[in-house]
Design a protein around this motif. Sequence first.
Motif, PDB file in Angstrom:
ATOM      1  N   UNK A  99       0.828  -1.213   0.000  1.00 58.39           N
ATOM      2  CA  UNK A  99       0.000   0.000   0.000  1.00 58.39           C
ATOM      3  C   UNK A  99       0.864   1.266   0.000  1.00 58.39           C
ATOM      4  N   UNK A 100       0.409   2.294  -0.689  1.00 62.56           N
ATOM      5  CA  UNK A 100       1.201   3.518  -0.820  1.00 62.56           C
ATOM      6  C   UNK A 100       1.569   4.125   0.531  1.00 62.56           C
ATOM      7  N   UNK A 101       0.679   4.017   1.502  1.00 65.29           N
ATOM      8  CA  UNK A 101       0.958   4.634   2.800  1.00 65.29           C
ATOM      9  C   UNK A 101       1.772   3.725   3.717  1.00 65.29           C
ATOM     10  N   UNK A 102       2.252   2.586   3.181  1.00 64.14           N
ATOM     11  CA  UNK A 102       3.047   1.653   3.985  1.00 64.14           C
ATOM     12  C   UNK A 102       4.455   1.462   3.414  1.00 64.14           C
ATOM     13  N   UNK A 103       4.868   2.352   2.548  1.00 64.23           N
ATOM     14  CA  UNK A 103       6.207   2.249   1.969  1.00 64.23           C
ATOM     15  C   UNK A 103       6.738   3.642   1.666  1.00 64.23           C
ATOM     16  N   UNK A 104       8.017   3.855   1.948  1.00 65.70           N
ATOM     17  CA  UNK A 104       8.711   5.092   1.578  1.00 65.70           C
ATOM     18  C   UNK A 104       9.995   4.686   0.866  1.00 65.70           C
ATOM     19  N   UNK A 105      10.272   5.300  -0.286  1.00 67.12           N
ATOM     20  CA  UNK A 105      11.452   4.964  -1.077  1.00 67.12           C
ATOM     21  C   UNK A 105      12.542   6.010  -0.865  1.00 67.12           C
ATOM     22  N   UNK A 106      13.756   5.545  -0.641  1.00 70.82           N
ATOM     23  CA  UNK A 106      14.916   6.428  -0.584  1.00 70.82           C
ATOM     24  C   UNK A 106      15.521   6.515  -1.980  1.00 70.82           C
ATOM     25  N   UNK A 107      15.422   7.684  -2.601  1.00 68.36           N
ATOM     26  CA  UNK A 107      16.092   7.918  -3.886  1.00 68.36           C
ATOM     27  C   UNK A 107      17.560   8.152  -3.542  1.00 68.36           C
ATOM     28  N   UNK A 108      18.316   7.081  -3.463  1.00 67.16           N
ATOM     29  CA  UNK A 108      19.559   7.045  -2.699  1.00 67.16           C
ATOM     30  C   UNK A 108      20.659   7.966  -3.215  1.00 67.16           C
ATOM     31  N   UNK A 109      20.664   8.248  -4.518  1.00 68.13           N
ATOM     32  CA  UNK A 109      21.784   8.989  -5.117  1.00 68.13           C
ATOM     33  C   UNK A 109      21.234  10.106  -5.994  1.00 68.13           C
ATOM     34  N   UNK A 110      20.375  10.926  -5.415  1.00 69.81           N
ATOM     35  CA  UNK A 110      19.632  11.917  -6.198  1.00 69.81           C
ATOM     36  C   UNK A 110      20.524  12.947  -6.856  1.00 69.81           C
ATOM     37  N   UNK A 111      21.660  13.271  -6.220  1.00 65.81           N
ATOM     38  CA  UNK A 111      22.504  14.334  -6.782  1.00 65.81           C
ATOM     39  C   UNK A 111      23.258  13.882  -8.021  1.00 65.81           C
TER      40      UNK A 111
END
Length: 733
Positions: free
Chosen positions: A365-377
């Motif tokens: 579910x969307x409200x049960x996961x958070x993604x780390x965009x680990x290398x955004x720079x």
Amino acid sequence: MLRKVFSFAVLWFTAFILHAQTNKEQLESVNALIRRVLKERAAAFKTEIIPSSTGNAGADHFEISRAGTNILLRGTNGVSIASAFNHYLRYVANCHISWNGSNLNLPSSLPLPQQTIVRKTPYSRRYYLNYCTFNYSMSWWDWERWEKEIDWMAMNGINMPLAITGQNSVWRRVYKSMGFTDKDLEGFFSGPAYFNWFWMGNLDAWGGPLPQSFMQKHEELQKKILARERSLGMTPILPAFTGHVPPSFKEKFPNASLKKTDWAGFPEVNILDPDDPMFITIGKKFLEEEIKTYGTDHLYTSDTFNENAPPTNDPAFLNAVSKKVYQSMAAADPGATWIMQGWLFHFHAKFWQQEQIKALLSAVPDDKMIILDLWSENHPVWNRTEAYYGKPWIWCMLHNFGGNVSMYGRMEEVAKGPSAALKDPQSRKMVGIGLTPEAIEQNPVMYELMLDNVWRDTPIDLDRWLKDYAHRRYGKQNVNAEKAWSILRVTVYNGGITSGGPESIITGRPTFKRSTGGTRTEKSYNPKDLLPAWKYFVEAAPALKNSEGFQYDLVDLTRQVLANYADSVQQLFAAAYIRKDQTQFKVRTTEFLSIIDDMDRLLGTRKDFLLGVWLQSARNYGTNDQEKQLYEKNARNLITLWGDRNSNLHEYSNRQWNGMLSGFYKPRWQQFFNYIAQCKAEGKEPDFDAFEEQIKDWEWKWVHGHEQYRTQAVGDPVGVASELFRKYWTRMQ
């Protein structure tokens, strides 16, 4: 009706009491933080929690104002108040706190804010740490060092730190309850410098066997870490089950469905198939024991395919895997939220196409996961996945790989990237920003710059910011320092899209090539363009020499300039060898070794750059001589070969440190030059493959060695740097 009203009143009163207790605890914790930083000067500060009903509902914010002759710091929680304190130190008192040199030279009368300062963050989540940080930097940290780091986190607005210390003891209890013995687990648990790769399911047992005393010590340490983080209002992230199981698992459970996976040349490890009923059972057992031991804030990390490709790209399979991983969390904690690193989508980009990524993410579910965009720079993934298809995500600066100390960063992107993404309609549910370095305690300017984004939603003006940074870091304004930083900005801190900063050939296995395994020397700037910054720093030295931050920066810049020059000299002796110019070969190889000596002496003036500190910290962790020797071997191994003598990760974690230069890198080069001379004397062509095998034996012997290195800085950092400037300036032109 009266019963319902009474029940509601009881619930409301209970919630009110708990909220009041939380506020009291956070105030006590942040007041203690201020006392640790300023000692007796802390009495000048008053703190208050801003009631949640007071404007800006839902957003962390702080206020700084006068309260008579005191400074009043108000915030929505302990982290917000600590951030207000840090903001006051930086922008009102012109002070600075960093890993590498701080300035706390406060005037006798603390300056009062001219008007009330109000800051609000647009980011509900401010993430910190990478699995790798726990080993490349934190392997030997005790509570005293952790306490300083947690203070630093709070002062910089971090509210969602990764917290993976102390997991081995939890796993030991879980697996022993399933019939495994300590002997079984000896072949499972890694050594103390490798536990993060063990937790990610990359390797078994390397650097072990892990003593039970270490597990016990880390369990107690984790309890202190979590208690302090929570007392300041942070919500730490705990690990969940990834499927990694002991080598003897099949013996205990012959019907279990396992897959073998290998990583970086290490022996294969067992991964339990998420479709196996035991996956949810073990995941639930682990989380229940972890929550029993450490409590929970309902945030869990699990990265099942960390640098390992799944056995199939079938979307249905990937969706089922993700669903089972989440179910194993929810079975123990129905309120669980999965914090997933987005690293796999970059690392195996060819495998993870949109269909595969969407399948993996849509199972939760969307409200049960958070993604780390680990290398955004450098390599953002959010902008090629429709912002992770609606999942909340966090813009992260990775920056460092392996703990290398090269001056490096992408200032322009870090100054503008987070706010640009935040305001981009395509970013959808961007809920935070974070730091995900593999190692810390280097390039402090990049981390301060990134974290200054926490309390703003607009780009950072780098011209102004760098002048202010130099002023507060060094304690006074200086034109030469400002000129130097303007050059650093467009050279070392205008880095390319690379895996961290360039290394020096000094740290690579000896070669005539420009680069070698584990050592990439290509730079995104002309080394000569960096030289004027060095000159400006030396010219600023008479005025700034007593500043700790200036001393560190001057030493670090001098190190970088010398390392760059050594790369040039290496190419000169390589060219002399090819054209058989023995005179020039001798001159340049002698100069090369002299540069290493000079760098070693320079770095010995600052504790930040001492190999002896790293090794002694490792030995101090042991409770007996056997443990001390094991931990020292772990410490030596990680920063040299990484694995065995044939490891393809050698030099990945190279360090330009005092002791490493004189005790490891220079002897390797001396052996290389001696070998070349011997071959010439014998009239034969060098066999470079044979030499490499010989040097591997020497390296492996060093890993097992016990020679001692300096643990205290010696010499005047400014004096030595200035001396080296006079020695090398002309020849570098």
